[in-house]
Design an enzyme around this catalytic site. Structure first.
Site, PDB file in Angstrom:
ATOM      1  N   PRO A 173     -17.203  41.202   5.635  1.00  0.00           N
ATOM      2  CA  PRO A 173     -18.427  41.978   5.835  1.00  0.00           C
ATOM      3  C   PRO A 173     -18.516  42.719   7.160  1.00  0.00           C
ATOM      4  O   PRO A 173     -19.610  43.153   7.538  1.00  0.00           O
ATOM      5  CB  PRO A 173     -19.501  40.925   5.725  1.00  0.00           C
ATOM      6  CG  PRO A 173     -18.859  39.696   6.248  1.00  0.00           C
ATOM      7  CD  PRO A 173     -17.398  39.764   5.918  1.00  0.00           C
ATOM      8  N   ALA A 191      -8.845  44.841   5.261  1.00  0.00           N
ATOM      9  CA  ALA A 191      -9.656  43.900   4.463  1.00  0.00           C
ATOM     10  C   ALA A 191     -10.847  43.551   5.348  1.00  0.00           C
ATOM     11  O   ALA A 191     -10.806  42.592   6.101  1.00  0.00           O
ATOM     12  CB  ALA A 191      -8.836  42.669   4.108  1.00  0.00           C
ATOM     13  N   ASP A 222      -7.686  48.629  -3.175  1.00  0.00           N
ATOM     14  CA  ASP A 222      -6.780  47.507  -3.018  1.00  0.00           C
ATOM     15  C   ASP A 222      -5.896  47.863  -1.819  1.00  0.00           C
ATOM     16  O   ASP A 222      -5.314  48.956  -1.774  1.00  0.00           O
ATOM     17  CB  ASP A 222      -5.932  47.354  -4.289  1.00  0.00           C
ATOM     18  CG  ASP A 222      -5.035  46.138  -4.217  1.00  0.00           C
ATOM     19  OD1 ASP A 222      -4.606  45.764  -3.115  1.00  0.00           O
ATOM     20  OD2 ASP A 222      -4.743  45.573  -5.287  1.00  0.00           O
ATOM     21  N   ASP A 241      -6.797  41.447   8.342  1.00  0.00           N
ATOM     22  CA  ASP A 241      -7.418  40.115   8.387  1.00  0.00           C
ATOM     23  C   ASP A 241      -7.379  39.642   6.941  1.00  0.00           C
ATOM     24  O   ASP A 241      -8.303  39.850   6.165  1.00  0.00           O
ATOM     25  CB  ASP A 241      -8.853  40.260   8.910  1.00  0.00           C
ATOM     26  CG  ASP A 241      -9.523  38.918   9.148  1.00  0.00           C
ATOM     27  OD1 ASP A 241      -8.821  37.970   9.522  1.00  0.00           O
ATOM     28  OD2 ASP A 241     -10.748  38.831   8.941  1.00  0.00           O
ATOM     29  N   CYS A 280      -7.701  32.984   8.479  1.00  0.00           N
ATOM     30  CA  CYS A 280      -8.449  31.795   8.907  1.00  0.00           C
ATOM     31  C   CYS A 280      -7.867  30.583   8.184  1.00  0.00           C
ATOM     32  O   CYS A 280      -8.596  29.717   7.724  1.00  0.00           O
ATOM     33  CB  CYS A 280      -9.944  31.952   8.663  1.00  0.00           C
ATOM     34  SG  CYS A 280     -10.396  32.281   6.958  1.00  0.00           S
ATOM     35  N   GLY A 320     -17.428  41.966  10.536  1.00  0.00           N
ATOM     36  CA  GLY A 320     -17.495  41.416  11.892  1.00  0.00           C
ATOM     37  C   GLY A 320     -16.459  42.056  12.798  1.00  0.00           C
ATOM     38  O   GLY A 320     -16.752  42.453  13.931  1.00  0.00           O
TER      39      GLY A 320
HETATM   40  C1  LIG Z   1     -10.841  37.324   5.576  1.00  0.00           C
HETATM   41  S1  LIG Z   1     -11.867  38.331   4.635  1.00  0.00           S
HETATM   42  C2  LIG Z   1     -12.125  39.678   5.727  1.00  0.00           C
HETATM   43  C3  LIG Z   1     -13.145  39.401   6.794  1.00  0.00           C
HETATM   44  C4  LIG Z   1     -13.385  40.628   7.625  1.00  0.00           C
HETATM   45  N1  LIG Z   1     -12.170  41.099   8.243  1.00  0.00           N
HETATM   46  C5  LIG Z   1     -14.403  40.409   8.694  1.00  0.00           C
HETATM   47  O1  LIG Z   1     -14.037  40.242   9.851  1.00  0.00           O
HETATM   48  O2  LIG Z   1     -15.600  40.421   8.396  1.00  0.00           O
HETATM   49  C6  LIG Z   1     -10.718  38.987   3.488  1.00  0.00           C
HETATM   50  C7  LIG Z   1     -11.239  40.123   2.694  1.00  0.00           C
HETATM   51  O3  LIG Z   1     -10.142  40.646   1.955  1.00  0.00           O
HETATM   52  C8  LIG Z   1     -10.651  41.240   0.800  1.00  0.00           C
HETATM   53  N2  LIG Z   1      -9.515  41.437  -0.102  1.00  0.00           N
HETATM   54  C9  LIG Z   1      -8.963  40.591  -0.990  1.00  0.00           C
HETATM   55  N3  LIG Z   1      -7.913  41.137  -1.589  1.00  0.00           N
HETATM   56  C10 LIG Z   1      -7.765  42.370  -1.072  1.00  0.00           C
HETATM   57  C11 LIG Z   1      -6.861  43.425  -1.288  1.00  0.00           C
HETATM   58  N4  LIG Z   1      -5.871  43.310  -2.158  1.00  0.00           N
HETATM   59  N5  LIG Z   1      -7.014  44.550  -0.574  1.00  0.00           N
HETATM   60  C12 LIG Z   1      -8.010  44.678   0.311  1.00  0.00           C
HETATM   61  N6  LIG Z   1      -8.912  43.711   0.547  1.00  0.00           N
HETATM   62  C13 LIG Z   1      -8.791  42.571  -0.115  1.00  0.00           C
HETATM   63  C14 LIG Z   1     -11.722  40.275   0.338  1.00  0.00           C
HETATM   64  O4  LIG Z   1     -12.650  40.934  -0.469  1.00  0.00           O
HETATM   65  C15 LIG Z   1     -12.303  39.807   1.678  1.00  0.00           C
HETATM   66  O5  LIG Z   1     -13.453  40.527   1.983  1.00  0.00           O
END
Ligand SMILES: C[S@@+](CC[C@H](N)C(=O)[O-])C[C@H]1O[C@@H](n2cnc3c(N)ncnc32)[C@H](O)[C@@H]1O
Length: 705
Positions: free
Chosen positions: A439, A436, A487, A504, A561, A441
């Protein structure tokens, strides 16, 4: 007070005395906010740190507050300390970074989840199709909310002296232990405090040594504290923090405050319907409740009321003072001893420090620091635990739009976001899945640690968000990243066999309330149930995507987080029960509190204490959680036994997201790997052989080399 101290983010201020004048309450923002607004108006003009949009980011000044014990082990390995802090290349102790620069200002999609830099969860229904994700504003200082930077004056005495609430003065709290120090941490030093010097290219190394020495001092204090705690024995009270006040305070203040009467349930209900009490009444009542609950054994019997009446009153007052819904207030309150809970809520009212991560694919930290200093930026290394992080105190230029930023020399990234990647500790030439990732980082940080070798599959279910991920990958010069949009629960069917996987996870964002106050009111019980369910599904898929036979790895890091147990320990414990072939290992992080092994009647595997919790009021960084697993080969019987046990214990929440026969299919992976290879070759100007096979699946796969 020295320059450094002044410029650092302040500690949360104590609740003010009723004598202090404030505006009338503002219901939506919480009474504290209305209070703060009034105070803000009377403060001296703040110096500003400009964000890339010319919005100003500033940091509130804070004083005097000490903190509860973070565990800091000062380790000195091999090389000289200066070298470690200002190293060119990230060493084995690793290094890390803030993400979330959304380079796609056009994207308006709304996020249901929080990412580590402050996305937003708005009612996830459990089905990916229902997700509506927004670009992460906090990733981009262009979109960061304006924060006040009160640099104070050169004279500590100039600062307004605020009457302090005696809410907590534990023995631990007598010294600083924040991993990102605050002004108050340095305030007791003498005039010759090295912190008073302006940070220049020349004194970087001296400053680094000072930080090391500070960490070592803190480590000694930690050991002393632990010994004291061990000698002191355990408190048998319902709340850990009960009877936590100092004895000298006890002597000074033995009784229940005269004239203070705890309202009855009816009076409380009445109060609510009439808009709640005046902010001064609230403050006074909260102080009294904290004081009495803090010494319940001594004072409880004198109150003529039950402990739970005091607790209920306090929770209700916290909710209206800080502007949370009742459900979330109670949930967060329960995580801490009483007085510490107030510290947590206070810390959520204060912005965290502005930090950046050096992109070691493009530059060295000392060169970056020098370049930014030349542009008028005041900064210094975050601390010994990272050799790529810099904390920015003030800047006359927009920190998200400098030539160095645009050239990808750094990422604006919250310090807490460095942690999962440090824990993941990817090794050159490995194959890594960032499940996941938008953006990006952490993806770009992983790329830097891999030194652009190996391959990272940077996945995010939300395709709109992968735009900013791709932009960041390009800007930072990562050549080993394949961006894809599945997904996460489709892994490892999509592909598997990874040396390391970072999950994450999408979460509620209770660790980043200072960035997104909407969390205070928009989280319900259902959100936590659904999120926890999704996280459990994702973690099993992440585990199953790891190659247990990896020669160099075989690890998964799970992070959020959020500070809630449902999204952290409960998920990790579930994974341990459902996957007998994994066990928790040390995260390698030198600080952070142990994960809970029991919580409100639930007991987790003992090893869950190896996981790490990070808090704003303790570590001066966003609330965060990190767990690291080692994945072993499965043995059939062990699997069966553990799963039967898990089924028995699971009760209501059963998450059978993953089919048992899922395995890594090398053939399925081939096209993606080939695609990435072709693009790499193309980028290098080499002749690209004809394509063997076009990737199938609905997903977009974008090689970014
Ligand atoms: C905490 S953020 C990730 C931040 C990222 N790791 C970073 O460091 O920039 C969680 C992310 O999970 C994604 N997300 C939500 N449900 C998901 C799923 N079922 N599978 C994969 N990604 C998913 C969201 O779109 C979001 O971008």
């Amino acid at each position: 007070m020295g320059r450094r101290a002044k410029n650092k983010q302040g500690d949360p201020e104590p609740m003010r005395d009723p004598a202090e004048n404030t505006k009338p309450s503002h219901k939506k923002l919480g009474k504290r906010k209305a209070d703060a607004d009034a105070e803000q108006a009377s403060k001296r003009p703040a110096k500003k740190v400009k964000g890339p949009s010319e919005k100003t980011i500033s940091i509130a000044n804070g004083k005097g507050k000490k903190d509860v014990g973070a565990k800091v082990k000062a380790k000195s390995k091999g090389k000289g300390k200066d070298a470690e802090l200002w190293d060119d290349v990230e060493g084995s102790a690793s290094s890390e970074g803030w993400e979330d620069v959304d380079d796609d200002p056009n994207s308006q999609a709304k996020s249901l989840f929080h990412d580590s830099d402050g996305g937003e969860f708005q009612g996830f229904t459990g089905d990916l199709d229902d997700l509506d994700v927004e670009e992460d504003e906090d990733d981009d200082p262009l979109h960061r909310p304006t924060q006040e930077l009160d640099l104070g004056s050169d004279d500590e005495d100039d600062a307004p002296v605020l009457p302090k609430l005696k809410i907590k003065k534990s023995k631990q709290a007598e010294r600083p232990s924040k991993i990102i120090p605050t002004g108050s941490d340095a305030s007791s030093d003498s005039d010759s405090d090295p912190d008073d010097e302006r940070v220049t290219g020349k004194n970087f190394e001296a400053r680094s040594r000072a930080l090391d020495a500070e960490a070592a001092r803190e480590a000694e204090l930690d050991i002393e504290e632990l010994q004291r705690a061990a000698e002191g024995g355990e408190d048998d009270n319902e709340f850990d923090g009960a009877d936590e006040m100092d004895e000298d305070e006890d002597e000074m203040d033995e009784g229940v405050s005269e004239g203070f009467v705890l309202p009855t349930a009816e009076e409380r209900a009445e109060e609510k319907t009439s808009g709640g009490p005046d902010v001064h009444v609230l403050q006074k009542r909260m102080r009294e409740c904290v004081r009495v609950l803090g010494r319940w054994k001594k004072l409880g019997h004198k109150t003529g009321r039950s402990r739970s009446e005091y607790v209920d009153q306090l929770i209700s007052d916290i909710a209206s003072y800080y502007g949370y819904n009742d459900f979330l207030t109670e949930k967060l309150f329960q995580l801490f001893p009483v007085a510490e809970a107030i510290e947590f809520f206070e810390a959520n009212e204060v912005p965290r420090p502005v930090t950046i991560r050096t992109n070691t694919l493009r530059t060295r930290r000392r060169d970056l620091a020098q370049a930014l200093i030349n542009r008028g930026v005041t900064l210094e290394p975050i601390g010994k635990w990272t050799n790529v992080g810099l904390q920015v105190f003030e800047s006359s230029v927009p920190i998200g739009a400098t030539p160095e930023y645009l050239a990808g020399h750094y990422m604006l990234q919250a310090a807490s976001s460095f942690l999962p990647v440090i824990a993941l500790s990817p090794q050159p030439h490995e194959r890594v899945l960032d499940m996941a990732s938008s953006p990006g980082g952490k993806t770009t940080h992983i790329a830097a640690l891999l030194q652009n070798t190996g391959i990272i599959f940077a996945n995010d279910a939300n395709k709109a968000r992968t735009k900013s991920l791709t932009a960041n990958v390009h800007r930072l010069g990562c050549k080993n990243v394949v961006v894809c949009s599945y997904d996460g629960r489709e892994f490892p069917k999509v592909m598997g066999g990874f040396d390391r996987v970072l999950l994450d996870a999408p979460c509620s964002g209770t660790g980043v309330i200072s960035k997104d106050a909407s969390v205070k009111i928009n989280k319900s019980e259902r959100d936590f149930t659904l999120l926890s369910h999704l996280q459990k599904q994702l973690i099993l898929c992440a585990i199953d995507s790891v190659n247990p036979a990896s020669k160099t790895g075989g690890f998964i890091v799970y992070s959020t987080c959020s500070v809630t147990v449902d999204e952290n320990e409960a998920v990790v414990d579930y994974a341990l029960r459902k996957r007998p072939n994994v066990h928790l290992v040390d995260t390698g992080l030198e600080f952070g509190r142990d994960g809970f092994t029991s919580y409100r009647g639930k007991t987790f595997d003992e090893s869950v204490k190896l996981t790490r919790r990070f808090y704003p009021h303790v570590h001066n960084m966003d609330g965060f959680y990190v767990a690291k697993f080692k994945v072993e080969r499965r043995t059939k019987q062990a699997k069966k036994d553990k799963e039967v046990e898990a089924e028995a214990q699971d009760g209501t929440m059963e998450v059978d997201a993953v089919e048992e026969d899922l395995h890594f299919d090398a053939d399925e992976d081939k096209p993606y790997l080939e695609d990435a290879k072709r693009r790499r070759m193309k980028a290098k100007g080499l002749r690209v052989p004809p394509r063997n096979r076009v990737p199938s699946a609905s997903a977009t796969v974008e090689a970014t080399a």
